[in-house]
Design an enzyme around this catalytic site. Structure first.
Site, PDB file in Angstrom:
ATOM      1  N   CYS A 130      35.366 -23.727  41.982  1.00 35.92           N
ATOM      2  CA  CYS A 130      34.584 -24.353  40.917  1.00 35.92           C
ATOM      3  C   CYS A 130      33.465 -23.410  40.493  1.00 35.92           C
ATOM      4  O   CYS A 130      32.621 -23.037  41.308  1.00 35.92           O
ATOM      5  CB  CYS A 130      33.977 -25.675  41.379  1.00 35.92           C
ATOM      6  N   GLY A 264      45.631 -31.307  32.600  1.00 37.21           N
ATOM      7  CA  GLY A 264      44.204 -31.544  32.709  1.00 37.21           C
ATOM      8  C   GLY A 264      43.536 -31.934  31.409  1.00 37.21           C
ATOM      9  O   GLY A 264      43.513 -33.104  31.028  1.00 37.21           O
TER      10      GLY A 264
END
Length: 303
Positions: A130, A264
């Site tokens: 991330c 996504g």
């Protein structure tokens, strides 16, 4: 009728279409729109040791052919996830992959150990990559650290472990090999690319985190190239993601070497896109006289 089932590290999926972490919460909102059992699998929002509120808004911004986000891993924490969110997902006939995040290796180990006794956590996905939190790249960009982290988690989690790879590294193949060496049962790639957008009226970045992760169709060519490179370098199965919004995108990823894919950003535009993709993929296989989705994996005819 073509067979859409695939297998990753001994885990069977009804089809190769999964939802990506951070784009469908814990599945509750999507369950209001369609039966989650129609998905091959659902990858949950990242889970940390303790609850996180994430970054203050604005934390998303639309860009040309994509979206920037800097949510900051907002989540309910592992205790509430096990007590409430995982119990909700248990009633669906789909694979549950829990995305695990932390600031240091011990946090990944702690969460994974908690999930070890939760049999419906079919697999875990280690979010090393991330770009929107402090120390988010400390493991993702270091092969030695990535291998160590995977190895430590494998000691406490008895089912398959997926390492999620970042594109924001010098050599993603080196990281992929390191994770495989640490015992990763599968790899997912790619996470978002670091990006930025600026408001020319306020002279401020569009996100309070200043930078964010770029996703959506803009990143698909990068993702395909990285799946292609990693497929040739490792033996473990790959899960591809990055800008997938229709069955044609899925076929491209499978040809480049992915066994399954994650949807996504497209969910924010068309929440039931995965269901349409499953139907369209089956029609594509029928039209091309292919007996299964597995026949496409790695069949790219490179020049």
């Amino acid at each position: 009728m073509p067979d859409l089932a695939v297998e990753i590290a001994g885990v069977k999926f009804n089809n190769p279409i999964l939802t990506a972490s951070g784009t469908c919460g814990y599945g509750e909102e999507l369950a209001e729109l369609f039966d989650l059992s129609q998905l091959g699998g659902i990858v949950t929002k990242s889970i940390t040791v303790r609850p996180r509120e994430g970054h203050p808004p604005p934390r998303t911004a639309e860009t040309a052919s994509g979206m920037l986000n800097a949510i900051g891993l907002a989540n309910v924490g592992v205790d509430k996830f096990i007590e409430e969110k995982l119990k909700f997902l248990e009633k669906f006939d789909t694979r549950v992959i829990v995305n695990v995040a932390g600031a240091k290796v011990q946090e990944y180990v702690e969460i994974s150990a908690r999930l070890a006794d939760c049999s419906r956590a079919d697999m875990i996905e280690l979010n090393f990559s991330c770009p929107n939190v402090e120390a988010g790249m400390a493991i993702a960009g270091d092969p030695i650290a990535a291998e160590k982290a995977v190895r430590e988690v494998k000691r406490v989690f008895p089912r398959p472990v997926i390492a999620k790879l970042s594109p924001n590294v010098t050599d993603i193949v080196a990281i992929a090999r390191a994770c495989e060496g640490g015992g990763a049962d599968a790899l997912s790639l790619i996470n978002t690319l670091v990006g930025m957008a600026v408001d020319i009226e306020t002279f401020r970045p569009c996100l309070t985190n200043n930078t964010g992760g770029l996703s959506g169709p803009a990143v698909k060519p990068v993702a395909l190239a990285m799946v292609y490179k990693v497929y040739k370098a490792v033996k473990v199965p790959l899960i591809g993601l990055g800008g997938i919004s229709n069955y044609k995108d899925v076929v491209e990823f499978l040809l480049c070497g992915a066994t399954a894919v994650q949807i996504g950003t497209a969910l924010f535009i068309e929440p039931d896109a995965p269901i349409k993709i499953v139907k369209d993929l089956r029609n594509y296989l029928t039209k091309n006289k292919l007996g299964s989705a597995r026949e496409l994996v790695g069949q790219l005819r490179s020049y």
